[in-house]
Design an enzyme around this catalytic site. Structure first.
Site, PDB file in Angstrom:
ATOM      1  N   LYS A  10       0.820  -1.214   0.000  1.00  0.00           N
ATOM      2  CA  LYS A  10       0.000   0.000   0.000  1.00  0.00           C
ATOM      3  C   LYS A  10       0.858   1.271   0.000  1.00  0.00           C
ATOM      4  O   LYS A  10       2.073   1.222   0.283  1.00  0.00           O
ATOM      5  CB  LYS A  10      -0.928  -0.031   1.217  1.00  0.00           C
ATOM      6  CG  LYS A  10      -1.996  -1.122   1.143  1.00  0.00           C
ATOM      7  CD  LYS A  10      -2.993  -0.991   2.295  1.00  0.00           C
ATOM      8  CE  LYS A  10      -4.079  -2.042   2.200  1.00  0.00           C
ATOM      9  NZ  LYS A  10      -5.112  -1.854   3.240  1.00  0.00           N
ATOM     10  N   TYR A  50     -12.410  -1.218  -3.987  1.00  0.00           N
ATOM     11  CA  TYR A  50     -12.979  -1.481  -2.664  1.00  0.00           C
ATOM     12  C   TYR A  50     -14.508  -1.336  -2.649  1.00  0.00           C
ATOM     13  O   TYR A  50     -15.081  -1.089  -1.585  1.00  0.00           O
ATOM     14  CB  TYR A  50     -12.362  -0.536  -1.631  1.00  0.00           C
ATOM     15  CG  TYR A  50     -10.982  -0.965  -1.137  1.00  0.00           C
ATOM     16  CD1 TYR A  50     -10.812  -2.156  -0.437  1.00  0.00           C
ATOM     17  CD2 TYR A  50      -9.863  -0.161  -1.339  1.00  0.00           C
ATOM     18  CE1 TYR A  50      -9.573  -2.552   0.037  1.00  0.00           C
ATOM     19  CE2 TYR A  50      -8.602  -0.548  -0.870  1.00  0.00           C
ATOM     20  CZ  TYR A  50      -8.479  -1.745  -0.173  1.00  0.00           C
ATOM     21  OH  TYR A  50      -7.247  -2.127   0.304  1.00  0.00           O
ATOM     22  N   ARG A  86      -2.403 -14.088   3.726  1.00  0.00           N
ATOM     23  CA  ARG A  86      -3.107 -13.435   4.833  1.00  0.00           C
ATOM     24  C   ARG A  86      -2.428 -13.745   6.165  1.00  0.00           C
ATOM     25  O   ARG A  86      -2.379 -12.901   7.061  1.00  0.00           O
ATOM     26  CB  ARG A  86      -4.585 -13.844   4.847  1.00  0.00           C
ATOM     27  CG  ARG A  86      -5.346 -13.266   3.652  1.00  0.00           C
ATOM     28  CD  ARG A  86      -6.793 -13.673   3.616  1.00  0.00           C
ATOM     29  NE  ARG A  86      -7.599 -13.024   4.642  1.00  0.00           N
ATOM     30  CZ  ARG A  86      -8.072 -11.783   4.557  1.00  0.00           C
ATOM     31  NH1 ARG A  86      -7.810 -11.042   3.508  1.00  0.00           N
ATOM     32  NH2 ARG A  86      -8.808 -11.274   5.525  1.00  0.00           N
ATOM     33  N   THR A  92      -5.892  -7.408  10.177  1.00  0.00           N
ATOM     34  CA  THR A  92      -6.085  -6.078   9.580  1.00  0.00           C
ATOM     35  C   THR A  92      -5.638  -4.980  10.537  1.00  0.00           C
ATOM     36  O   THR A  92      -4.976  -4.013  10.128  1.00  0.00           O
ATOM     37  CB  THR A  92      -7.586  -5.887   9.240  1.00  0.00           C
ATOM     38  OG1 THR A  92      -8.002  -6.971   8.410  1.00  0.00           O
ATOM     39  CG2 THR A  92      -7.834  -4.575   8.528  1.00  0.00           C
ATOM     40  N   ARG A 103       2.112  -6.792   9.280  1.00  0.00           N
ATOM     41  CA  ARG A 103       1.368  -5.680   9.882  1.00  0.00           C
ATOM     42  C   ARG A 103       1.795  -5.421  11.324  1.00  0.00           C
ATOM     43  O   ARG A 103       1.886  -4.267  11.753  1.00  0.00           O
ATOM     44  CB  ARG A 103      -0.134  -5.950   9.783  1.00  0.00           C
ATOM     45  CG  ARG A 103      -0.644  -5.744   8.349  1.00  0.00           C
ATOM     46  CD  ARG A 103      -1.998  -6.321   8.170  1.00  0.00           C
ATOM     47  NE  ARG A 103      -2.637  -5.916   6.917  1.00  0.00           N
ATOM     48  CZ  ARG A 103      -3.697  -6.527   6.417  1.00  0.00           C
ATOM     49  NH1 ARG A 103      -4.240  -7.543   7.062  1.00  0.00           N
ATOM     50  NH2 ARG A 103      -4.230  -6.119   5.285  1.00  0.00           N
ATOM     51  N   ASN A 113      -2.079   0.064   6.900  1.00  0.00           N
ATOM     52  CA  ASN A 113      -1.694  -1.277   7.358  1.00  0.00           C
ATOM     53  C   ASN A 113      -0.808  -2.021   6.348  1.00  0.00           C
ATOM     54  O   ASN A 113      -0.800  -3.247   6.305  1.00  0.00           O
ATOM     55  CB  ASN A 113      -2.923  -2.078   7.786  1.00  0.00           C
ATOM     56  CG  ASN A 113      -3.870  -2.388   6.653  1.00  0.00           C
ATOM     57  OD1 ASN A 113      -3.691  -1.891   5.542  1.00  0.00           O
ATOM     58  ND2 ASN A 113      -4.871  -3.216   6.914  1.00  0.00           N
ATOM     59  N   HIS A 116      -2.318  -5.468   1.422  1.00  0.00           N
ATOM     60  CA  HIS A 116      -3.666  -6.001   1.210  1.00  0.00           C
ATOM     61  C   HIS A 116      -3.532  -7.391   0.619  1.00  0.00           C
ATOM     62  O   HIS A 116      -2.575  -7.670  -0.112  1.00  0.00           O
ATOM     63  CB  HIS A 116      -4.448  -5.121   0.228  1.00  0.00           C
ATOM     64  CG  HIS A 116      -5.704  -5.775  -0.272  1.00  0.00           C
ATOM     65  ND1 HIS A 116      -6.891  -5.753   0.433  1.00  0.00           N
ATOM     66  CD2 HIS A 116      -5.942  -6.520  -1.388  1.00  0.00           C
ATOM     67  CE1 HIS A 116      -7.802  -6.447  -0.245  1.00  0.00           C
ATOM     68  NE2 HIS A 116      -7.250  -6.921  -1.341  1.00  0.00           N
ATOM     69  N   GLU A 127     -10.031  -9.324  -8.054  1.00  0.00           N
ATOM     70  CA  GLU A 127      -8.939  -8.385  -7.766  1.00  0.00           C
ATOM     71  C   GLU A 127      -7.769  -8.556  -8.748  1.00  0.00           C
ATOM     72  O   GLU A 127      -7.160  -7.572  -9.159  1.00  0.00           O
ATOM     73  CB  GLU A 127      -8.481  -8.554  -6.316  1.00  0.00           C
ATOM     74  CG  GLU A 127      -9.577  -8.133  -5.333  1.00  0.00           C
ATOM     75  CD  GLU A 127      -9.138  -8.205  -3.875  1.00  0.00           C
ATOM     76  OE1 GLU A 127      -8.057  -8.775  -3.587  1.00  0.00           O
ATOM     77  OE2 GLU A 127      -9.878  -7.676  -3.025  1.00  0.00           O
TER      78      GLU A 127
HETATM   79  P1  CMP Z   1      -7.612  -4.381   3.462  1.00  0.00           P
HETATM   80  O1  CMP Z   1      -7.148  -5.743   3.738  1.00  0.00           O
HETATM   81  O2  CMP Z   1      -7.016  -3.641   2.322  1.00  0.00           O
HETATM   82  O3  CMP Z   1      -9.213  -4.396   3.260  1.00  0.00           O
HETATM   83  C1  CMP Z   1     -10.025  -3.296   3.515  1.00  0.00           C
HETATM   84  C2  CMP Z   1      -9.307  -2.210   4.226  1.00  0.00           C
HETATM   85  O4  CMP Z   1     -10.114  -1.299   4.902  1.00  0.00           O
HETATM   86  C3  CMP Z   1      -8.423  -2.806   5.309  1.00  0.00           C
HETATM   87  O5  CMP Z   1      -7.355  -3.506   4.753  1.00  0.00           O
HETATM   88  C4  CMP Z   1      -8.078  -1.582   6.105  1.00  0.00           C
HETATM   89  O6  CMP Z   1      -6.999  -0.854   5.524  1.00  0.00           O
HETATM   90  C5  CMP Z   1      -9.356  -0.793   5.974  1.00  0.00           C
HETATM   91  N1  CMP Z   1     -10.151  -0.912   7.172  1.00  0.00           N
HETATM   92  C6  CMP Z   1     -10.770  -1.983   7.633  1.00  0.00           C
HETATM   93  N2  CMP Z   1     -11.413  -1.711   8.772  1.00  0.00           N
HETATM   94  C7  CMP Z   1     -11.204  -0.430   9.010  1.00  0.00           C
HETATM   95  C8  CMP Z   1     -11.611   0.442  10.037  1.00  0.00           C
HETATM   96  N3  CMP Z   1     -12.384   0.041  11.047  1.00  0.00           N
HETATM   97  N4  CMP Z   1     -11.169   1.695   9.962  1.00  0.00           N
HETATM   98  C9  CMP Z   1     -10.411   2.118   8.927  1.00  0.00           C
HETATM   99  N5  CMP Z   1      -9.997   1.327   7.915  1.00  0.00           N
HETATM  100  C10 CMP Z   1     -10.394   0.064   7.986  1.00  0.00           C
END
Ligand code: CMP
Length: 139
Positions: A10, A50, A86, A92, A103, A113, A116, A127
């Site tokens: 990211k 997204y 993952r 996450t 992470r 984070n 992805h 994707e």
């Molecule tokens: P990702 O795995 O890219 O999938 C969706 C993304 O949304 C996740 O990683 C985070 O970067 C973001 N995300 C998920 N939950 C939250 C949250 N509660 N607040 C802000 N960002 C979030």
């Protein structure tokens, strides 16, 4: 079973010059990098990627962040690649990520984070197709 997943380094990680260290971890874990490109998503492109999260309160912030700078997108291949990537990423929310995960080690927050990964085979198909053409993935 050999499987493919879509991985993203990211914008936070690219900006902090963590891409090389993350790629080393990808290779050390035994993934083949089948395709890779660096790109700076527009806001509409991030929103399309997204779209499944469009009703979430964090959608605007997430897509703003994902379009804030260049990212690196890649197709990783390995047995059980979706779960394996993952696991290497960790939870996450970095506060909940296991020791030794990307992470836990590098992420600043649940939004920033660093990586992805697709969460299921159907998501991976969408994707991968979002960023790569069939012809990019033929050996
Ligand atoms: P990702 O795995 O890219 O999938 C969706 C993304 O949304 C996740 O990683 C985070 O970067 C973001 N995300 C998920 N939950 C939250 C949250 N509660 N607040 C802000 N960002 C979030």
């Amino acid at each position: 079973m050999t499987e493919r997943t879509l991985a993203i380094i990211k914008p936070d990680a690219v900006q902090r010059h963590l891409a090389g260290r993350i790629l080393q971890r990808v290779e050390d874990a035994g993934f083949q990098i089948r395709a890779m490109r660096r790109l700076h998503l527009s806001k509409p492109q991030a929103e399309g990627f997204y779209a499944v999260h469009r009703e979430r309160p964090f959608f605007g912030s997430l897509t703003g962040f994902m379009s804030s700078g260049p990212a690196i997108v890649m197709v990783l291949e390995a047995p059980d690649a979706i779960k394996k990537w993952r696991t290497l990423m960790g939870a996450t929310d970095p506060a909940k990520a296991d020791a030794g995960t990307l992470r836990q080690e590098f992420a600043e927050s649940i939004e920033r984070n660093v990586t992805h990964g697709s969460d299921a085979p159907e998501t991976a198909a969408f994707e991968i197709g979002y960023f790569f053409a069939w012809i990019d993935l033929i050996q």
